[in-house]
Design a protein around this motif. Structure first.
Motif, mmCIF file in Angstrom:
data_model
loop_
_atom_site.group_PDB
_atom_site.id
_atom_site.type_symbol
_atom_site.label_atom_id
_atom_site.label_comp_id
_atom_site.label_asym_id
_atom_site.label_seq_id
_atom_site.Cartn_x
_atom_site.Cartn_y
_atom_site.Cartn_z
ATOM 1 N N LEU A 7 18.158 -3.282 9.327
ATOM 2 C CA LEU A 7 19.004 -2.122 9.623
ATOM 3 C C LEU A 7 20.199 -2.536 10.459
ATOM 4 O O LEU A 7 21.327 -2.132 10.205
ATOM 5 N N SER A 8 19.939 -3.382 11.456
ATOM 6 C CA SER A 8 21.035 -3.760 12.345
ATOM 7 C C SER A 8 22.090 -4.558 11.587
ATOM 8 O O SER A 8 23.272 -4.457 11.860
ATOM 9 N N VAL A 9 21.648 -5.325 10.599
ATOM 10 C CA VAL A 9 22.586 -6.157 9.851
ATOM 11 C C VAL A 9 23.334 -5.338 8.783
ATOM 12 O O VAL A 9 24.520 -5.542 8.537
ATOM 13 N N PRO A 47 31.006 -10.617 13.308
ATOM 14 C CA PRO A 47 31.673 -10.826 12.017
ATOM 15 C C PRO A 47 30.881 -11.768 11.102
ATOM 16 O O PRO A 47 30.973 -11.656 9.878
ATOM 17 N N ASP A 48 30.126 -12.683 11.662
ATOM 18 C CA ASP A 48 29.289 -13.557 10.832
ATOM 19 C C ASP A 48 27.829 -13.297 11.218
ATOM 20 O O ASP A 48 27.231 -14.018 12.018
ATOM 21 N N ALA A 49 27.256 -12.251 10.622
ATOM 22 C CA ALA A 49 25.901 -11.838 11.017
ATOM 23 C C ALA A 49 24.880 -12.930 10.707
ATOM 24 O O ALA A 49 23.893 -13.091 11.424
#
Ligand SMILES: Cc1cc2nc3c(=O)[nH]c(=O)nc-3n(C[C@H](O)[C@H](O)[C@H](O)COP(=O)(O)O)c2cc1C
Length: 287
Positions: A171-173, A251-253
């Protein structure tokens, strides 16, 4: 939650227990939707369970005609055949959603298990063919082995609050990265703390099955009261005020998640203490 237990091919269906014994069969389910709509003032979200396009997609149309306010499509498939590739399993899901979308105009949510290799692209593709929301996640049925009788046994092991972490991560991603795709959290919600965690990670909705099976329907009002108390104690004016507050906005999960993984390993302080001879027996539950 209710579903139509149906599948496309006679081969596959022959492994299923009778759908009628489980949920009164297709006609009984349509009748239930009609009666639920007549009896309730809240929206009625119907549920349909399938894995491939053939055979039963028309049923989605009947569900809409019966008065369902929305449909949750539960795509439950263990793609275990050696010839089935990951991209094929994913495109089957996308085809299925496209076919169901073509039959209905009501909002369509898709519930999936978490075992896909690149969930971000799958989520985007499902949205592009008409899914309005995703439910993260269904739980794969996992049988166990009876060590006395040396046999498999089939039971339902209800989830616990420990099971929210995979959903929290995804979910967070995913939240905030596919505009207009709603995300519902759907595993391991035992009480208000899990609801709050899921909301903070970015859930638009939170669902629970196991807690209601454990404690009964009245548990829901207690859960809501505890959510309200928590919000008020911290001066949050609404659920919306905490929604997505802790989502992964890096920005780069991918790099960020890898970093977090390495950090967690470096920070690990486990229960084993060198020289503590009682630790292993305590861990094994022997004392
Ligand atoms: C006894 C039982 C019956 C279920 N029946 C259905 C069903 O008919 N259709 C469906 O989509 N999911 C069904 N599920 C899955 C739940 O809706 C839910 O996705 C899953 O249990 C994870 O949520 P939880 O951790 O709150 O239990 C069922 C789960 C349980 C435990």
């Amino acid at each position: 939650m209710l579903a139509l237990g149906a599948d496309s091919s006679p081969e596959a269906s022959s492994y299923f227990p009778s759908a009628a014994a489980y949920n009164a069969g297709p006609d009984g389910y349509l009748d239930l939707i009609v009666r639920a709509r007549a009896a309730l003032e809240i929206p009625v979200i119907a549920s349909l369970n399938g894995s491939t396009v053939v055979g039963w997609v028309d049923h989605a149309g009947l569900i809409q005609e019966a008065g369902a306010s929305a449909l949750e499509l539960n795509i439950y498939r263990v793609a275990s055949g050696a010839a089935v590739t990951g991209p094929e399993a994913e495109s089957d899901c996308v085809d299925l959603v496209r076919a169901v979308r073509a039959r209905i105009t009501i909002p369509l949510a898709v519930k999936l298990h978490p075992h896909f290799s690149a969930f971000g692209a799958l989520a985007r593709n499902l949205h592009q063919v008409g899914a309005d929301g995703l439910v993260l996640f269904n739980r794969l049925y996992q049988p166990d082995i009876d060590l006395v009788r040396l046999r498999w046994y089939n039971d339902v092991a209800l989830s616990t609050a420990q099971d929210i972490r995979l959903g929290l991560l995804w979910l967070s991603v995913l939240s905030g990265r596919t505009p207009r795709l709603s995300l519902a959290a759907g595993t391991g919600v035992e009480d208000a703390p899990e609801v709050i965690r899921y909301l903070l990670a970015g859930a638009d909705a939170v669902m629970t099955t196991a807690s209601l099976l454990r404690h009964g329907p009245d548990h829901l009002s207690g859960m809501l009261a505890r959510l309200r108390e928590w919000l008020e104690a911290r001066k949050f004016s609404s659920v919306a005020a905490i929604q997505g507050l802790l989502r992964d906005t890096h920005p780069d999960a991918e790099a960020h998640q890898r970093h977090a993984y390495v950090d967690s390993l470096i920070g690990y302080r486990g229960p084993y203490v060198p020289g503590d001879v009682g630790a292993s027996t305590r861990l094994a539950g022997l004392v």
